[in-house]
Design an enzyme around this catalytic site. Structure first.
Site, PDB file in Angstrom:
ATOM      1  N   TYR A   1      -2.647   6.464   6.412  1.00 23.98           N
ATOM      2  CA  TYR A   1      -1.733   5.543   6.341  1.00 23.98           C
ATOM      3  C   TYR A   1      -1.740   4.641   7.288  1.00 23.98           C
ATOM      4  O   TYR A   1      -1.654   3.140   7.152  1.00 23.98           O
ATOM      5  CB  TYR A   1      -0.228   6.322   6.403  1.00 23.98           C
ATOM      6  CG  TYR A   1       0.815   5.229   6.236  1.00 23.98           C
ATOM      7  CD1 TYR A   1       1.354   4.728   4.980  1.00 23.98           C
ATOM      8  CD2 TYR A   1       1.665   4.829   7.267  1.00 23.98           C
ATOM      9  CE1 TYR A   1       2.407   4.007   4.830  1.00 23.98           C
ATOM     10  CE2 TYR A   1       2.755   4.162   7.113  1.00 23.98           C
ATOM     11  CZ  TYR A   1       3.003   3.778   5.916  1.00 23.98           C
ATOM     12  OH  TYR A   1       4.045   2.846   5.784  1.00 23.98           O
TER      13      TYR A   1
ATOM     14  N   SER B   1       3.388  -1.993   8.672  1.00 31.01           N
ATOM     15  CA  SER B   1       4.404  -0.901   9.319  1.00 31.01           C
ATOM     16  C   SER B   1       4.292  -1.026  10.779  1.00 31.01           C
ATOM     17  O   SER B   1       3.578  -1.321  11.465  1.00 31.01           O
ATOM     18  CB  SER B   1       3.925   0.495   8.656  1.00 31.01           C
ATOM     19  OG  SER B   1       4.628   1.391   9.127  1.00 31.01           O
TER      20      SER B   1
END
Length: 277
Positions: A154, A141
């Site tokens: 995350y 990401s």
């Protein structure tokens, strides 16, 4: 007629995973679509087949090493090999770093990091045994290249995927392997990752108390994104053909990386200038 090339995509029931499966179908590949959500996965299978490609679906919890090993066995059993592997499945938990629960950490690291590890451990030895060019794409990401408040769990998982992928690429290069590696680092796109809790195991019930407060920020970012899941999939496929390691679909990610790097280098120079005085 020669057998088609084969792509395996985890997290294929929606979002970037579904877009990757369809992009591979447009490449003329057979697709193995894997996900924990069987009903949505069947919809992906129907879309891939409607695009003219053969598709096998298999329910798979990537946090479970045995599930991923069964996926590899089934892929080889059906097709005799895999050419492209997309370790794409991912989930998100938001909230302050100090509020994240043990269950939050177990779930997110289990899917986002160990899902990639399990994919590599089950598929890569088989790919190597074939001795043919192949490619692995691990989905990280933009949150693996920079950081943002409310995303500690995350971000930590996605930074780990990048480090793992960089080491994997170096290991394969040192071994003289024909297998390439890319790490996919999208920023926000319109997917269902903001609804990740729908797949959270009942055995991991405890959610940090500030998790919900950050959801609106994510939904607003997804709604504002000009980049779609289909755009991300197209860039990923282009990167495989170009044998490019970093796949960064959003232009604004560059500014985040630059700002973080400048902060690191600024502190580095400050410390070492002081040590010379």
């Amino acid at each position: 007629m020669s057998a088609p090339k084969v792509a395996v995509v985890t997290g294929a029931s929606s979002g970037i995973g579904r877009a990757l499966a369809l992009a591979c179908a447009r490449e003329g590949m057979a697709v193995v679509a894997a996900d924990i959500e069987a009903e949505a996965l069947a919809q992906t299978q129907a879309l891939v087949e409607a695009a003219g490609a053969a598709c096998m679906m298999q329910r798979c919890d990537v946090s479970n090493a045995a599930d991923v090993e069964l996926l590899a066995e089934a892929s080889w059993g059906r097709w005799g090999g895999v050419d492209w592997l997309f370790n794409n499945a991912g989930v998100a938990v938001l909230g302050t770093a100090w509020d994240a629960t043990d269950d939050d950490w177990r779930w997110v690291l289990g899917v986002n990091l160990m899902g990639v590890v399990h994919g590599v451990r089950s598929f890569l030895p088989r790919m190597q045994a074939r001795g043919m060019p192949a490619h692995i794409v691990n989905t990280s990401s933009a949150a693996g290249l920079a950081t943002i408040a409310g995303s500690a769990v995350y971000c930590a998982s996605k930074h780990a995927v990048i480090a793992f992928s960089e080491c994997l690429a170096k290991d394969l290069e040192q071994a003289g392997s024909p297998i390439g590696v890319s790490v996919l680092c999208p920023s926000l796109v319109a997917t269902h990752i903001d609804q990740s809790q729908r797949n959270r195991p009942a055995a991991l019930p405890e959610v940090g108390p500030t998790a919900a407060a950050y959801g609106e920020r994510v939904r607003a970012g997804m709604a504002a994104s000009a980049i779609t899941a289909e755009d991300v999939a197209r860039v990923a496929v282009d990167a495989i053909h170009a044998r490019r390691f970093y796949v960064i679909p959003h232009a604004h990610t560059g500014a985040s990386v630059r700002d973080r790097t400048q902060k690191i280098m600024g502190d580095f120079h400050h410390i070492h200038q002081e040590s010379l005085q």
